[in-house]
Enzyme design. Structure first.
Site, PDB file in Angstrom:
ATOM      1  N   GLU A 138       0.831  -1.224   0.000  1.00  0.00           N
ATOM      2  CA  GLU A 138       0.000   0.000   0.000  1.00  0.00           C
ATOM      3  C   GLU A 138       0.857   1.262   0.000  1.00  0.00           C
ATOM      4  O   GLU A 138       0.449   2.287   0.546  1.00  0.00           O
ATOM      5  CB  GLU A 138      -0.961   0.026   1.198  1.00  0.00           C
ATOM      6  CG  GLU A 138      -2.086  -0.953   1.127  1.00  0.00           C
ATOM      7  CD  GLU A 138      -2.729  -1.009  -0.238  1.00  0.00           C
ATOM      8  OE1 GLU A 138      -2.821   0.050  -0.889  1.00  0.00           O
ATOM      9  OE2 GLU A 138      -3.094  -2.106  -0.661  1.00  0.00           O
TER      10      GLU A 138
HETATM   11  C1  LIG Z   1       3.109  -9.738   0.511  1.00  0.00           C
HETATM   12  C2  LIG Z   1       2.721  -8.686  -0.478  1.00  0.00           C
HETATM   13  C3  LIG Z   1       1.382  -8.461  -0.744  1.00  0.00           C
HETATM   14  C4  LIG Z   1       1.007  -7.508  -1.698  1.00  0.00           C
HETATM   15  N1  LIG Z   1      -0.323  -7.360  -2.032  1.00  0.00           N
HETATM   16  C5  LIG Z   1      -0.646  -6.632  -3.123  1.00  0.00           C
HETATM   17  C6  LIG Z   1      -1.982  -6.661  -3.644  1.00  0.00           C
HETATM   18  O1  LIG Z   1      -2.884  -7.309  -3.098  1.00  0.00           O
HETATM   19  N2  LIG Z   1      -2.234  -5.964  -4.787  1.00  0.00           N
HETATM   20  C7  LIG Z   1      -1.271  -5.247  -5.432  1.00  0.00           C
HETATM   21  O2  LIG Z   1      -1.573  -4.655  -6.448  1.00  0.00           O
HETATM   22  N3  LIG Z   1      -0.003  -5.188  -4.950  1.00  0.00           N
HETATM   23  C8  LIG Z   1       0.331  -5.865  -3.820  1.00  0.00           C
HETATM   24  N4  LIG Z   1       1.626  -5.849  -3.344  1.00  0.00           N
HETATM   25  C9  LIG Z   1       2.620  -5.008  -4.014  1.00  0.00           C
HETATM   26  C10 LIG Z   1       3.058  -3.831  -3.155  1.00  0.00           C
HETATM   27  O3  LIG Z   1       2.048  -2.872  -3.060  1.00  0.00           O
HETATM   28  C11 LIG Z   1       4.377  -3.300  -3.741  1.00  0.00           C
HETATM   29  O4  LIG Z   1       5.373  -4.264  -3.443  1.00  0.00           O
HETATM   30  C12 LIG Z   1       4.753  -1.946  -3.187  1.00  0.00           C
HETATM   31  O5  LIG Z   1       3.861  -0.961  -3.628  1.00  0.00           O
HETATM   32  C13 LIG Z   1       6.174  -1.523  -3.574  1.00  0.00           C
HETATM   33  O6  LIG Z   1       6.412  -1.706  -4.944  1.00  0.00           O
HETATM   34  P1  LIG Z   1       7.696  -2.530  -5.420  1.00  0.00           P
HETATM   35  O7  LIG Z   1       7.724  -3.806  -4.669  1.00  0.00           O
HETATM   36  O8  LIG Z   1       7.713  -2.612  -6.887  1.00  0.00           O
HETATM   37  O9  LIG Z   1       8.925  -1.684  -4.923  1.00  0.00           O
HETATM   38  P2  LIG Z   1       9.607  -0.473  -5.728  1.00  0.00           P
HETATM   39  O10 LIG Z   1       8.564   0.439  -6.223  1.00  0.00           O
HETATM   40  O11 LIG Z   1      10.558  -1.026  -6.712  1.00  0.00           O
HETATM   41  O12 LIG Z   1      10.405   0.251  -4.557  1.00  0.00           O
HETATM   42  C14 LIG Z   1      11.736  -0.123  -4.143  1.00  0.00           C
HETATM   43  C15 LIG Z   1      12.276   0.970  -3.218  1.00  0.00           C
HETATM   44  O13 LIG Z   1      12.374   2.208  -3.931  1.00  0.00           O
HETATM   45  C16 LIG Z   1      11.649   3.225  -3.299  1.00  0.00           C
HETATM   46  N5  LIG Z   1      11.002   4.073  -4.307  1.00  0.00           N
HETATM   47  C17 LIG Z   1      10.336   3.683  -5.410  1.00  0.00           C
HETATM   48  N6  LIG Z   1       9.862   4.756  -6.066  1.00  0.00           N
HETATM   49  C18 LIG Z   1      10.208   5.842  -5.375  1.00  0.00           C
HETATM   50  C19 LIG Z   1       9.993   7.238  -5.538  1.00  0.00           C
HETATM   51  N7  LIG Z   1       9.317   7.738  -6.565  1.00  0.00           N
HETATM   52  N8  LIG Z   1      10.487   8.073  -4.594  1.00  0.00           N
HETATM   53  C20 LIG Z   1      11.160   7.593  -3.547  1.00  0.00           C
HETATM   54  N9  LIG Z   1      11.394   6.289  -3.336  1.00  0.00           N
HETATM   55  C21 LIG Z   1      10.935   5.417  -4.241  1.00  0.00           C
HETATM   56  C22 LIG Z   1      10.614   2.508  -2.418  1.00  0.00           C
HETATM   57  O14 LIG Z   1      10.222   3.273  -1.298  1.00  0.00           O
HETATM   58  C23 LIG Z   1      11.376   1.244  -2.011  1.00  0.00           C
HETATM   59  O15 LIG Z   1      12.174   1.507  -0.893  1.00  0.00           O
HETATM   60  C24 LIG Z   1       2.004  -6.745  -2.356  1.00  0.00           C
HETATM   61  C25 LIG Z   1       3.359  -6.960  -2.051  1.00  0.00           C
HETATM   62  C26 LIG Z   1       3.724  -7.931  -1.151  1.00  0.00           C
HETATM   63  C27 LIG Z   1       5.184  -8.178  -0.915  1.00  0.00           C
END
Ligand SMILES: Cc1cc2nc3c(=O)[nH]c(=O)nc-3n(C[C@H](O)[C@H](O)[C@H](O)COP(=O)(O)OP(=O)(O)OC[C@H]3O[C@@H](n4cnc5c(N)ncnc54)[C@H](O)[C@@H]3O)c2cc1C
Length: 593
Positions: free
Chosen positions: A437
């Protein structure tokens, strides 16, 4: 293993004294939410949480979820617990009576959600996602879609999911590639989604997936995303579950925690396109998504509260039994709760748990006030307040859950590292709440960007002004509250100084928001919870002065005093960090790392 006992007294105290239930039950539609009615609801929820959800938590973690013969297998007992949850109407507690909900304030839902999370976070995630999907459909779907889907979701007969994430589109949803092609009165969806919580299971008779996808003529980026309702089973002309839609679970993620919750890789349209229906206007999926996400962010903040409480109860039970060492003035060996350092850890866990509850419930109350006072000045002010507090409730409470669950393991010593005691599960389960989220960084950027800068400090200024008024009240209390007065005064000054400084400096330094955002958000969290804990102490004192001998109120004053003395001073350290700006953070070139 100690079972969970819902902390009904502290929940009720926070609802009545901080979140102002009597203000809410004066608003249209909330007349039934009297303190007595709310108390009865919480007691009923506690029975299901304590006796049904909680005993399944640790065995569920050991069993996990997996795929067998193409179907998701979940731990024994989960389907029956979900059936009891559904039959007792818990999914509809705060949903609209138009769709067979009970129309209670979201504040009441928050307290009940806290119990589901404390007792069994993996299971609680299923109704959490359904609630987010209901909110989005209620706000944006056509009347026909609402009539077809909402009542079944409100009864939990059908569950809901959020399908946003794709391998290349996480925090940055502008990169979503899933396609939606018009086909008569519906659309054909093709693409892959990852990390979909409870994306596939057999507990509910249907699963309503809300999927972000792009139409063929969609503009690039975030403005080209639309939202679609894609059911697992298509419905016949009577609205009954029929043929399987063209979607499937490909695999389950192997995770660090929430093992009993299936986190699915989903594939849509392998046979030509899953049938979906547009929700809201084309290319306006962002607005629909924010309805879902803002709701889910508050709920994930509540997950932080639930995890803190459960870890605290577990550590306390251990500290009362484990015998180790001795202390001056007492014969023989003692239980570890006698040691001052263990008491420090338990007080920290207790005070932080209570403070997360205070913040989340106050945020929930603002959400209710905003929804029910549309248009008038009080409603607009409540809307500004909930907009401001949403990233703080999510970001701060989930970061605090890391500290509290970490301390829970520490209180257990070596046994905390051994899975059989159960303390490690809370720490592993908690690790996800600062990530999904929107990560802590994303919440903090929302706070310093959309919530502080966009209105030039109006909403935070109103909050600071309210806390200043309260400070006068606190200062008028006697010597008993002296240390609270001093600590809160310094913390409030730290918040005001950093806010004004940030608003002044931001235009001249593009790296400033990102460099200071998380520390500023944590600072806001410590000051707001300092305010709420001090407010709790004053309320407890008032109740004692009216003649109550209940030790709960005395302990509330002690916990609030500890919070102000030991936790709130962190605000001053954060002030110093924020005022250091971006220079040293950005001083090493990317190539030199
Ligand atoms: C167990 C689990 C359940 C989940 N459930 C759902 C679900 O039901 N539905 C769904 O759609 N998704 C779901 N997710 C996905 C989840 O919402 C994402 O993992 C999360 O939003 C982060 O995206 P990412 O993993 O691609 O990380 P990234 O976006 O790649 O982020 C990596 C790092 O970079 C930082 N970062 C990225 N962009 C920026 C920026 N613009 N400015 C500053 N810092 C930045 C982040 O803070 C983080 O520290 C789930 C994930 C997990 C692990």
């Amino acid at each position: 293993m100690p079972e969970y006992q819902a902390p009904l007294k502290d929940m009720t105290f926070a609802i009545n004294e901080l979140a102002d239930i009597n203000l809410l039950n004066g608003l249209p539609g909330f007349e039934d939410a009297t303190p007595d009615m709310v108390g009865a609801i919480l007691e009923q929820a506690a029975v299901l949480a304590n006796e049904v959800f909680s005993p399944l938590n640790h065995p569920g973690d050991e069993h996990g979820a997996f795929i067998e013969d193409g179907l998701v297998v979940i731990p024994p007992g989960f389907a029956d617990a979900y059936r009891q949850f559904s039959e007792n109407g818990w999914q509809g507690l705060s949903q609209s009576p138009d769709y067979d909900g009970q129309g209670m304030p979201y504040l009441v839902q928050s307290a009940v959600s806290e119990m589901w999370v404390s007792s069994n976070m993996s299971l609680a995630l299923c109704p959490l996602l359904t609630s987010g999907a209901i909110e989005a459909l209620f706000a944006h779907a056509s009347e026909a879609l609402k009539q077809t889907y909402l009542a079944k979701m409100v009864s939990a007969e059908w569950s809901g999911t959020m399908n946003l994430t794709e391998p290349q589109a996480g925090s940055d949803l502008s990169a979503v590639r899933t396609k939606a092609v018009p086909d008569g009165d519906h659309y054909r969806i093709t693409g892959q989604k990852i990390f979909i919580t409870w994306g596939a299971h057999e507990m509910a008779k249907n699963i309503v997936h809300l999927v972000l996808a792009r139409l063929p003529d969609a503009p690039e980026g975030i403005k080209g995303i639309s939202l679609f309702l894609v059911p697992k089973y298509l419905l016949d002309s009577e609205g009954n579950v029929g043929e399987h839609n063209d979607l499937k679970v490909v695999s389950l993620e192997s995770k660090m925690g929430i093992h009993a919750c299936p986190t699915c890789v989903m594939s849509y349209g392998d046979q030509g396109g899953a049938l979906g229906y547009l929700v809201g206007e084309p290319h306006n999926g962002l607005a629909c998504m924010f309805t879902m996400m803002n709701h889910a962010r508050l709920e994930v903040g509540i997950q932080g509260v639930g995890l803190c409480e459960r870890a605290y109860q577990h550590a306390l039970a251990f500290a009362q039994e484990r015998v180790q060492g001795s202390i001056a003035g007492q014969e023989g060996r003692v239980t570890i709760i006698h040691h001052a350092d263990v008491r420090r850890m338990l007080m920290q866990m207790r005070a932080l748990s209570e403070s997360t509850r205070a913040l989340s419930y106050v945020a929930a109350s603002a959400y209710d006030q905003a929804r029910r006072s549309l248009g008038n000045e009080a409603g607009q002010r409540a809307q500004r307040r909930i907009d401001l507090l949403t990233p703080v409730a999510k970001g701060w409470c989930t970061e605090i859950a890391q500290e509290v669950t970490y301390l829970g393991v520490q209180v257990h010593g070596g046994m905390g590292f051994i899975e059989e005691t159960g303390a490690a599960q809370y720490m592993r389960d908690a690790r996800i709440v600062t990530i999904y989220e929107g990560t802590t960084g994303i919440q903090a950027m929302d706070l310093v960007g959309r919530k502080i800068l966009r209105d030039q400090g109006q909403a935070i200024g109103e909050l600071i002004a309210e806390m200043k008024l309260f400070k006068a009240d606190l200062d008028a209390q006697g010597d008993e509250f002296k240390s609270m007065q001093a600590r809160f005064t310094s913390a409030l000054e730290a918040l005001e100084t950093t806010t004004l400084w940030y608003l002044e400096q931001v235009s001249s330094d593009p790296d400033l928001p990102g460099s200071i955002a998380v520390n500023y958000m944590m600072l806001v969290g410590y000051v707001v919870t300092g305010w709420l804990m001090a407010k709790s102490a004053i309320a407890a004192k008032r109740i004692i002065n009216r003649g109550s001998n209940d030790i709960f109120y005395r302990n509330k004053i002690s916990t609030a005093t500890f919070f102000c003395e030991h936790i709130v001073p962190r605000a001053e350290g954060l002030k110093s960090t924020v005022l250091s700006g971006s220079v040293s953070t950005m001083s090493i070139d990317i190539e030199s790392f």
